[in-house]
Design a protein around this motif. Structure first.
Motif, mmCIF file in Angstrom:
data_model
loop_
_atom_site.group_PDB
_atom_site.id
_atom_site.type_symbol
_atom_site.label_atom_id
_atom_site.label_comp_id
_atom_site.label_asym_id
_atom_site.label_seq_id
_atom_site.Cartn_x
_atom_site.Cartn_y
_atom_site.Cartn_z
ATOM 1 N N UNK A 145 0.842 -1.241 -0.130
ATOM 2 C CA UNK A 145 -0.116 -0.034 0.057
ATOM 3 C C UNK A 145 0.790 1.192 -0.115
ATOM 4 N N UNK A 146 1.901 1.333 0.674
ATOM 5 C CA UNK A 146 3.027 2.252 0.959
ATOM 6 C C UNK A 146 3.439 2.521 -0.754
ATOM 7 N N UNK A 147 3.964 1.465 -1.275
ATOM 8 C CA UNK A 147 4.603 1.755 -2.657
ATOM 9 C C UNK A 147 3.531 2.300 -3.620
ATOM 10 N N UNK A 148 2.213 1.774 -3.456
ATOM 11 C CA UNK A 148 1.319 2.106 -4.291
ATOM 12 C C UNK A 148 0.928 3.758 -4.192
ATOM 13 N N UNK A 149 0.973 4.198 -2.860
ATOM 14 C CA UNK A 149 0.756 5.530 -2.513
ATOM 15 C C UNK A 149 1.912 6.546 -2.943
ATOM 16 N N UNK A 150 3.036 5.709 -3.136
ATOM 17 C CA UNK A 150 4.369 6.723 -3.821
ATOM 18 C C UNK A 150 4.251 6.887 -5.014
ATOM 19 N N UNK A 151 3.710 5.575 -5.801
ATOM 20 C CA UNK A 151 3.756 5.619 -7.173
ATOM 21 C C UNK A 151 2.537 6.551 -7.849
ATOM 22 N N UNK A 152 1.371 6.538 -7.124
ATOM 23 C CA UNK A 152 0.560 7.595 -7.322
ATOM 24 C C UNK A 152 0.822 8.966 -7.406
ATOM 25 N N UNK A 153 2.087 9.443 -6.318
ATOM 26 C CA UNK A 153 2.520 10.671 -6.291
ATOM 27 C C UNK A 153 3.647 11.079 -7.313
ATOM 28 N N UNK A 154 4.029 9.857 -8.110
ATOM 29 C CA UNK A 154 5.134 9.971 -8.985
ATOM 30 C C UNK A 154 4.554 10.531 -10.473
ATOM 31 N N UNK A 155 4.944 11.595 -11.077
ATOM 32 C CA UNK A 155 4.421 12.229 -12.151
ATOM 33 C C UNK A 155 4.913 11.275 -13.345
ATOM 34 N N UNK A 156 6.282 10.891 -13.188
ATOM 35 C CA UNK A 156 6.838 10.073 -14.437
ATOM 36 C C UNK A 156 6.182 8.921 -14.634
ATOM 37 N N UNK A 157 5.914 8.078 -13.344
ATOM 38 C CA UNK A 157 5.468 6.880 -13.495
ATOM 39 C C UNK A 157 3.850 7.014 -14.055
ATOM 40 N N UNK A 180 6.014 10.525 -25.123
ATOM 41 C CA UNK A 180 6.980 11.305 -25.866
ATOM 42 C C UNK A 180 6.213 12.905 -25.899
ATOM 43 N N UNK A 181 4.801 12.737 -26.505
ATOM 44 C CA UNK A 181 4.016 14.147 -26.572
ATOM 45 C C UNK A 181 3.953 14.794 -25.187
ATOM 46 N N UNK A 182 3.629 13.932 -24.176
ATOM 47 C CA UNK A 182 3.693 14.490 -22.820
ATOM 48 C C UNK A 182 5.168 15.267 -22.534
ATOM 49 N N UNK A 183 6.023 14.461 -22.729
ATOM 50 C CA UNK A 183 7.355 15.037 -22.411
ATOM 51 C C UNK A 183 7.647 16.255 -23.038
ATOM 52 N N UNK A 184 7.264 16.611 -24.263
ATOM 53 C CA UNK A 184 7.282 17.725 -25.491
ATOM 54 C C UNK A 184 6.528 18.739 -24.696
ATOM 55 N N UNK A 185 5.486 18.506 -24.431
ATOM 56 C CA UNK A 185 4.309 19.574 -23.996
ATOM 57 C C UNK A 185 5.204 20.143 -22.871
ATOM 58 N N UNK A 186 5.453 19.247 -21.495
ATOM 59 C CA UNK A 186 6.248 19.589 -20.481
ATOM 60 C C UNK A 186 7.371 20.445 -20.820
ATOM 61 N N UNK A 187 8.125 20.127 -21.765
ATOM 62 C CA UNK A 187 9.320 21.107 -21.970
ATOM 63 C C UNK A 187 8.964 22.389 -22.543
ATOM 64 N N UNK A 188 8.055 22.278 -23.479
ATOM 65 C CA UNK A 188 7.588 23.620 -23.997
ATOM 66 C C UNK A 188 7.014 24.690 -23.035
#
Ligand SMILES: O=C(O)CCC(=O)C(=O)O
Ligand SMILES: [Fe+2]
Length: 222
Positions: free
Chosen positions: A58-70, A187-195
């Motif tokens: 449960x702890x790991x799932x909570x950490x993953x839910x907070x991790x934008x890249x995951x 890839x599109x998400x990464x590119x939008x974040x960079x822009x």
């Protein structure tokens, strides 16, 4: 898709998980192996109904839910409750492909495995061997990092010949089943974040973000 996701756990979180796991009730991993895997599996695992599995999972799932890249990479719909394994003294897991569907114990839920994940709890120099080999790529990540790879891939864990390798492993059913589509979205998400960093006021950002969501709408399966 194969992607390393850094810093899922910070140093303090790692320390707490490791301390708990080191006192864990480790069992023969073959108890949960299917007909095929039983021949190649030689590791230890915590039982799925062990309270420690549930608590740390449960702890790991909570950490993953907070991790934008995951979240951006996996686009998770459902995640199999994380499990925990340990390889020592020649422990290994030979070539196999993971099951397609996992039941969640104690529930009627079934989860299709689109992505497989290993979260490393030990630093690479703490043990010899133990690389996760996924279709000829050899993976041994720093503690707290996670590797995400397509569940359809043939993979193995090399024998651990010194020290111990502790990890959590689990499977993700993604909103986007096809690997190629998920990769395009990332890839599109990464590119939008960079822009967004470079030209935060550009009206094109609104259009691109809309395109992202419209592709996601087309490709999502729930
Ligand atoms: O220990 C790992 O990194 C992977 C374990 C694995 O492949 C499995 O349990 O199916
Ligand atoms: Fe596996």
């Amino acid at each position: 898709m194969m992607l390393s996701i850094p810093d899922v756990l910070n140093a303090e979180q790692l320390q707490q998980c490791r301390a708990a796991l080191e006192g864990g009730n480790w069992q023969d991993g073959r108890l949960t192996a299917g007909h095929q895997a039983v021949n190649v599996k030689a590791n230890q695992q915590l039982a799925q109904d062990d309270p420690l599995t549930q608590q740390l999972g449960d702890f790991i799932l909570a950490c993953l839910a907070q991790h934008p890249r995951f979240m951006a990479a996996a686009l998770p719909l459902k995640v199999v409750p994380p499990r925990f394994n340990r390889y020592t003294e020649g422990g290994t897991y030979g070539d196999h492909i993971d099951n397609a569907v996992f039941s969640v114990p104690g529930t009627p839920h079934r989860i299709r495995a689109d992505l497989s994940a290993t979260l490393f709890f030990c630093e690479p120099d703490e043990y010899e061997g133990g690389e996760l080999v996924v279709q000829d790529k050899r993976i041994k990540l720093p503690a707290g990092h996670l590797i995400l790879y397509s569940s359809g891939s043939l993979h193995r864990v090399e024998p651990v010949t010194r020290g111990a390798r502790l990890a959590s492993f689990f499977w993700v059913q993604s909103l986007v089943r096809q690997d190629e589509q998920r990769s395009v979205l990332l890839e599109l998400d990464d590119s939008i974040q960079a822009l967004r960093q470079q030209v935060p006021d550009s009206p094109e950002l609104v259009r691109l973000t809309g395109i992202y969501h419209n592709l996601l709408r087309q490709w999502t399966q729930t």
